[in-house]
Design an enzyme around this catalytic site. Structure first.
Site, PDB file in Angstrom:
ATOM      1  N   HIS A 484      -4.375   8.414  -1.815  1.00  0.00           N
ATOM      2  CA  HIS A 484      -2.916   8.331  -1.853  1.00  0.00           C
ATOM      3  C   HIS A 484      -2.360   8.074  -0.446  1.00  0.00           C
ATOM      4  O   HIS A 484      -1.555   7.171  -0.235  1.00  0.00           O
ATOM      5  CB  HIS A 484      -2.351   9.635  -2.428  1.00  0.00           C
ATOM      6  N   GLU A 485      -2.836   8.861   0.510  1.00  0.00           N
ATOM      7  CA  GLU A 485      -2.312   8.723   1.878  1.00  0.00           C
ATOM      8  C   GLU A 485      -2.743   7.401   2.504  1.00  0.00           C
ATOM      9  O   GLU A 485      -1.991   6.787   3.249  1.00  0.00           O
ATOM     10  CB  GLU A 485      -2.750   9.907   2.746  1.00  0.00           C
ATOM     11  N   HIS A 488      -0.542   4.585   1.614  1.00  0.00           N
ATOM     12  CA  HIS A 488       0.725   4.522   2.346  1.00  0.00           C
ATOM     13  C   HIS A 488       0.640   3.614   3.575  1.00  0.00           C
ATOM     14  O   HIS A 488       1.669   3.186   4.090  1.00  0.00           O
ATOM     15  CB  HIS A 488       1.172   5.919   2.773  1.00  0.00           C
ATOM     16  N   GLU A 507       6.279   5.981  -2.653  1.00  0.00           N
ATOM     17  CA  GLU A 507       5.568   7.010  -3.419  1.00  0.00           C
ATOM     18  C   GLU A 507       5.028   6.482  -4.755  1.00  0.00           C
ATOM     19  O   GLU A 507       3.940   6.841  -5.181  1.00  0.00           O
ATOM     20  CB  GLU A 507       6.465   8.227  -3.639  1.00  0.00           C
TER      21      GLU A 507
END
Ligand SMILES: [Zn+2]
Length: 827
Positions: A484-485, A488, A507
């Protein structure tokens, strides 16, 4: 847009007048003192004249007021996608847009600040009488407004960049174009040349930024601080063009400032870090907060020798000893980004290193690149962003599957990280590369942050913060969160939201891509991928349903400003709706709805062509700021057949982005994922547990009757679903709960599973589990907030006592928003 700002309300003000002056580079010089919990800083800003003033002629010196009036007519949000680069494009497209945003001009801004100053005003020494009361100064001096909060500003001065040896070569080499002629004076011309140097001269640029930042001052500037801003002016200077383009500010942070948190790490040693506060970095350094102020930075940080300084910088800094016991760390970035993405963490972190004999994790081999011929064509296109040394243009960078990475942790978590995080990072990075291509950033540090960090993870340029809560219970939670990170880096950092209310863009994409990356990192088969993704969809659907039922309607809208999204006032100032609302931080509505929108588009289009579109989007928009429609128009253009099915940008706004509640298409989709095999397996187990519970209740007097039931082994996400389903049962007897814990070793599971276990404990007042709840509230603060609420609703004395006890222990180090939310539940 020019409505009154009330700092006590929930909206976050972005005061900086970026349309007048636009920062291009920050040079930070920081002394970090742990005893006083104060950072003393000198910051130098290098500005360009803002977009509204660069095209005006140099003959109208006399009439600044008329100039303000004229610029007011220009629409605030430039319709072009490249707000900072292509100014001719901006101004030409602005013409046809007769949308008048303000009409009040400068005076209004200063009035508002005057109202906010809240007794905290400080002024420049030489002229405090003049500038204390800005409302009444009556002059037409240009005001530079910076975002700033909880800082003691000591002095502001103009920097004499012309005093730097050899610097005049910039000015001399300047072609006498219209732009340079307008700049008027030599100093501003030098700064202009410096900030516009071509990308391949970035080293020289950094060198001269350093030199200029050390140049002598040439006159103090008048300043006033208010609650949310720092205003600077120079007597007699009434246009941004003539205002100094290099200024230096001396300031100090305050221990209570909300940009950084001073705390101790898990080994009990002091540390300080930026924890992703809603006010971003404005209590760490004065800055231009609006995302349009994309800038580069360099920073020198001095602190006691036992500390390690990590920062969003593209170099892995090596400390230099300055004097006995003091080390200096230097970081820089060459890719312009919003000041809000600047991140720093200083503590006694240890680098987690591979054991010499550990075999390298397989990263390069087993992946076949999905890039098609079409992908290669985009590579040949030029980038659409301002000039910087872009990795998308660098052949070697484009081939790098795994970028260099390091892991830092407090001493006591080293072993845990060695086995888990260090192994997972290359797999996740590689999976991300296989999906999206070129890594936008050249390196990555991953830090396990202190236990008071209020979220599971946070991504910044070159550095990811991970909560300790992702460490226990196997690799699933940690791997998924890392993915997830890492996502980003593309969505949220390389491509930023032009309007912060559109949080879903970063997000939603990160949540959607997390599943794709994590499946690839685990090298799952096609069927396994499908099963896990449907199970995940069901869990997210349930979460979304609950949040939609239990939160304020207006917080459920992904594009609260609707067609006005992206608009700012004439000066560039704006407010971020609900930006300061404490409870919003704990809502996942934006993640979840965004995820379901992207998922539904993927299903309509087919995953392979959908991912190809994402890669195209990345190529087109990296290094830039976007609105929802930038993505949606591009995607729908690529897939003309979708128009026939009625899928339009307008229908997506209507169904997904502009309305509260459950999105209509999602309701219609029904609960198809309930047919997924992993879900059905859970349903079977739930039935067994309900039967077991009934049997235990009936046979409560006949002890020691052997259970014949054999329970199946479940994946972590299946366990979450199982426990959530059991939470819907009215009564579960203590022996059932005991048996449940034993069967799945719930205390050793990941934080998502343990969270549901704690909810069961609280719901059924299972006293032997209270220790687990206490441990969870202490160690998993990133997830424990709502558990406090559950401890209170039962009105059970023992449970409330537990809540008060845990809050008392954690409160001191909790961040403001978490503490506020918990306090509201408790008192
Ligand atoms: Zn590029």
């Amino acid at each position: 847009m020019e409505k009154q700002l009330d700092p006590m309300k929930d909206d976050l003000p972005l005061m900086a007048n970026t349309s007048h002056m636009l920062v291009k580079h920050y040079t930070l010089d920081l002394d970090v003192d742990f005893k006083s919990q104060i950072i003393e800083g000198i910051i130098v800003f290098f500005f360009e004249t803002g977009s509204r003033y660069r095209k005006t002629s140099s003959t109208d010196e006399e009439g600044c007021q008329s100039q303000f009036d004229e610029t007011c007519k220009i629409r605030a949000s430039e319709p072009c996608h490249i707000p900072v680069t292509d100014l001719s494009a901006c101004s030409s497209t602005m013409e046809y847009n007769d949308f008048a945003v303000c009409g009040k001009g400068e005076k209004d801004t200063s009035d508002k600040n005057g109202n906010h100053s809240n007794g905290e005003q400080a002024s420049g020494i030489p002229s405090s009488k003049n500038c204390c009361d800005i409302e009444n100064h009556g002059s037409t001096d240009f005001l530079l407004v910076l975002d700033c909060c909880d800082l003691s500003v000591l002095k502001v001065e103009e920097v004499d960049v012309a005093a730097v040896a050899d610097i005049e070569k910039f000015a001399r080499s300047a072609k006498l174009t219209d732009a340079s002629e307008e700049l008027g004076n030599l100093r501003n011309q030098i700064v202009h040349e410096l900030v516009t140097l071509p990308a391949d001269r970035w080293k020289e640029q950094l060198y001269y930024y350093t030199r200029c930042s050390q140049a002598p001052g040439c006159g103090e500037l008048l300043f006033t601080t208010g609650t949310w801003s720092l205003e600077i002016r120079k007597l007699g200077i009434c246009t941004p063009r003539d205002f100094p383009h290099a200024i230096r500010i001396w300031y100090k942070t305050k221990p209570e400032g909300r940009s950084v948190t001073w705390t101790t790490d898990q080994s009990g040693r002091p540390c300080v870090y930026t924890m992703g506060s809603p006010i971003n970095n404005r209590a760490l350094f004065p800055c231009q907060e609006p995302p349009v102020a994309l800038s580069t930075w360099q920073a020198t940080v001095r602190t006691a020798a036992r500390f390690v300084v990590l920062m969003s910088g593209e170099n892995s800094a090596e400390p230099v000893q300055l004097q006995e016991g003091i080390l200096s760390w230097y970081y820089y970035v060459t890719m312009p980004m919003p000041a809000s993405t600047f991140t720093i963490a200083i503590g006694c972190w240890e680098e987690v290193k591979q054991q010499p004999f550990t075999a390298d994790v397989q990263t390069n081999s087993d992946f076949s690149l999905p890039f098609s011929q079409a992908d290669l064509r985009w590579h040949e296109e030029r980038c659409g962003h301002v000039e910087y040394p872009c990795r998308f243009q660098n052949p070697a960078a484009r081939l790098q599957t795994v970028i260099p990475y390091r892991v830092f942790a407090p001493w006591c978590l080293m072993e845990n990280c060695k086995e888990l995080v260090l192994q997972l990072i290359p797999q996740c990075l590689s999976a991300a590369y296989t999906t999206l291509g070129t890594h936008p950033f050249s390196r990555l540090d991953v830090l396990i942050v202190p236990s008071n960090f209020s979220s599971l993870g946070m991504a910044s340029p070159h550095i990811i913060f991970l909560s300790q809560s992702v460490l226990p219970g196997g690799q699933h939670l940690c791997g998924a969160r890392l993915c997830h990170e890492i996502a980003h880096a593309w969505f949220g950092l390389a491509i930023g939201a032009r309007d912060w209310t559109e949080e879903w863009i970063s997000e939603g994409f990160a949540t959607y891509l997390e599943d794709i990356f994590w499946a690839r990192a685990q090298q799952l088969s096609h069927d396994e991928v499908k099963g896990q993704q449907e199970l995940k969809a069901l869990l997210r659907w349930r979460r979304l349903r609950d949040e939609v039922q239990n939160s304020e309607e207006e917080l459920q809208v992904l594009r609260p400003n609707k067609e006005n999204t992206g608009e700012v006032s004439e000066s560039g100032a704006s407010v971020v709706k609900h930006g300061l609302k404490a409870e919003k931080i704990f809502l996942q509505v934006h993640y979840l709805k965004g995820y379901f929108l992207l998922r539904s588009l993927a299903r309509a289009i087919g995953e392979a062509s959908y991912l190809a579109s994402l890669r195209k989007f990345v190529h087109k928009f990296h290094g830039q700021l976007v609105l929802s429609q930038d993505f949606l128009y591009m995607l729908l253009e690529d897939i003309p057949e979708q128009k026939e099915s009625g899928l339009t940008v307008e229908s997506i706004f209507q169904n997904w982005l502009d309305t509260s509640g459950m999105p209509k298409p999602l309701l219609e989709e029904g609960e198809t994922w309930k047919e997924c095999q992993l879900v059905q397996q859970v349903s079977g187990e739930v039935t067994k547990w309900i039967q077991t519970n009934q049997r235990i209740r009936k046979n409560s007097k006949k002890k020691r009757k052997q259970d014949e039931v054999i329970f199946q082994k479940l994946l972590p996400d299946q366990l979450v679903l199982l426990l959530e389903s059991l939470l819907e049962e009215k009564t579960l007897c203590p022996r059932t709960l005991q048996c449940l814990e034993k069967t799945y070793k719930l205390r050793e599971q990941d934080a998502e599973v343990r969270h549901r276990w704690c909810e069961l404990i609280v719901k059924h007042k299972y006293v032997p589990g209270y220790g687990d709840v206490e441990k969870f509230l202490r160690e998993d603060q990133a997830m424990g907030v709502y558990l406090y609420g559950e401890l209170m609703v039962n009105e059970d004395a023992k449970q409330q006592e537990l809540a008060y006890k845990c809050f008392a222990a954690a409160q001191e180090h909790m961040d403001v928003s978490s503490a506020k939310v918990v306090a509201e539940m408790l008192f």
